[in-house]
Design an enzyme around this catalytic site. Structure first.
Site, mmCIF file in Angstrom:
data_model
loop_
_atom_site.group_PDB
_atom_site.id
_atom_site.type_symbol
_atom_site.label_atom_id
_atom_site.label_comp_id
_atom_site.label_asym_id
_atom_site.label_seq_id
_atom_site.Cartn_x
_atom_site.Cartn_y
_atom_site.Cartn_z
ATOM 1 N N SER A 122 0.826 -1.214 0.000
ATOM 2 C CA SER A 122 0.000 0.000 0.000
ATOM 3 C C SER A 122 0.866 1.272 0.000
ATOM 4 O O SER A 122 1.596 1.505 -0.970
ATOM 5 C CB SER A 122 -0.961 -0.061 1.187
ATOM 6 O OG SER A 122 -1.959 0.918 1.079
ATOM 7 N N ASP A 137 -4.531 8.530 -0.482
ATOM 8 C CA ASP A 137 -4.650 8.952 0.915
ATOM 9 C C ASP A 137 -4.973 10.434 1.072
ATOM 10 O O ASP A 137 -4.837 11.216 0.150
ATOM 11 C CB ASP A 137 -3.355 8.629 1.655
ATOM 12 C CG ASP A 137 -3.114 7.130 1.713
ATOM 13 O OD1 ASP A 137 -4.105 6.369 1.638
ATOM 14 O OD2 ASP A 137 -1.952 6.711 1.824
ATOM 15 N N HIS A 159 -4.242 -0.519 -4.125
ATOM 16 C CA HIS A 159 -5.688 -0.721 -3.881
ATOM 17 C C HIS A 159 -6.486 -0.254 -5.098
ATOM 18 O O HIS A 159 -7.539 0.376 -4.938
ATOM 19 C CB HIS A 159 -6.164 0.072 -2.654
ATOM 20 C CG HIS A 159 -5.519 -0.323 -1.364
ATOM 21 N ND1 HIS A 159 -5.866 -1.449 -0.666
ATOM 22 C CD2 HIS A 159 -4.539 0.272 -0.626
ATOM 23 C CE1 HIS A 159 -5.138 -1.524 0.449
ATOM 24 N NE2 HIS A 159 -4.324 -0.499 0.478
#
Lengths: 234, 234
Positions: A122, A137, A159
């Site tokens: 990630s 993010d 993701h």
């Protein structure tokens, strides 16, 4: 020769931490006893110690010792001495700010170029790209730069999420966001779906895992690369 | 007295651009003939001209003329002379970078504090908060600061999205991202769902529209505020 595993996620739905990728890691780290863990991304705001315990619980299944970089008085030296490096997920802005603050961006890059195996999930994968600018993010802190390790010649979108059929939400899809990125930036973006990862050996980059990856290049329609195929923009 | 409408989205699912909020805007802008449009956020990377045409098509239903700020040789003067300001959605990082580049952040703030009505959607709403750090957007450019207009004493999360029941995606939920924000930052965050907006009149801030808003304060459990209620952290 540089060696990396760049994984979309630490955990797949219904699985436990790192389970799906442990066979690959066991092979990748066959000559390593101890892994230096970078917990700076602090998923959900957990402490460095708690995050390191989670990483240790995952890695003990393949008999590796995990040591958190935050426990060293000299983190630069810790990187230089590391047998292998694992950077976990969480918030990419926080991770990048901490890496710059501790003068670690360049030293991690040099260590990996000199052969220290690197595993990222990630946010820890996002930073292996040219910049962190295709992170998902929130900008919870202001890092001094968006430039990252540049260990692969493109950006990562971890993701990676396909548009949700029937969604009534009007926020941008992931694909729209990356299109906006390419309106201003030229580097390719590799969208890695959860359960898949890139295996890097020198200049050879192979997609592994369950799912295909989605590739975005400026001024081209996005396209899929199948698991097992090489990713090659040279 | 400052007057703002801070909307989650320009468009609700199944509707056309601004339709759901036109009755409110008609009243809000009753004394205004011409609105200065800030198209810098460029949703999907469209041009400033194309975006201004979209805004014009929305506003002509309430007989307002839209002029894009990019058509003025002196955008600071354009803000000072504006009868009202509308900042559209798109990418918040790009919007904030352009506002700083053109020395507009402070002059927009001053104009609104002096009574120029301000309408924002999505990214254009995000910037009315203390900082842009609770945006959902990708960091496609590096702005010189995350500080924004500070016209309300909290941060905005537009397009607020509840966790999706039954989702197998392992990326962070919106609530987790805001929790990470509050691990480091103290200001409250108002999550505005699509179809709702804040109406600001001086220090009085009222939630309007179809849905409740979700409020996040540091070290508290998140809670809901009903439509029609005041938002008050003083």
């Amino acid at each position: 020769m540089k060696k990396l595993i760049i994984a979309s996620t630490s955990t797949v739905h219904g699985g436990s931490y790192l389970d799906y990728i442990l066979p690959e890691l066991d092979q990748f780290l066959s000559e390593v006893n101890e892994v230096l863990f970078v917990p700076y991304a602090r998923p959900g705001g957990i402490t460095h110690d708690d995050y390191t315990t989670i990483a240790q619980n995952g890695f003990e299944k393949i008999n590796k010792k995990i040591t958190g970089i935050h426990t060293f008085s000299d983190p630069v030296k810790a990187v230089k001495n590391a047998q292998a490096i694992f950077t976990g997920g969480g918030n990419t802005f926080l991770l990048v700010k901490m890496l710059y603050k501790n003068n670690l961006m360049e030293v991690i890059r040099e260590s990996v170029l000199n052969g220290t195996p690197y595993f990222g999930t990630s946010a820890g994968s996002n930073i292996t790209g040219l910049t962190m600018q295709t992170t998902n993010d929130m900008p919870i802190v202001y890092p001094p730069s968006f430039k990252t390790l540049s260990l692969v010649p493109f950006n990562i979108n971890p993701h990676y999420l396909d548009p949700i059929k029937g969604s009534t939400h009007m926020g941008e899809t992931r694909e729209t966001r990356i299109k906006e990125f390419h309106n201003i930036n030229t580097q390719p973006v590799v969208g890695i779906r959860e359960g898949s990862w890139l295996n890097v050996e020198g200049d050879r980059i192979t997609l592994k895992g369950e799912l295909s990856a989605r590739i975005f290049e400026q001024n081209k329609a996005p396209y899929e690369v199948a698991s097992g195929a090489e990713i090659d923009f040279y």
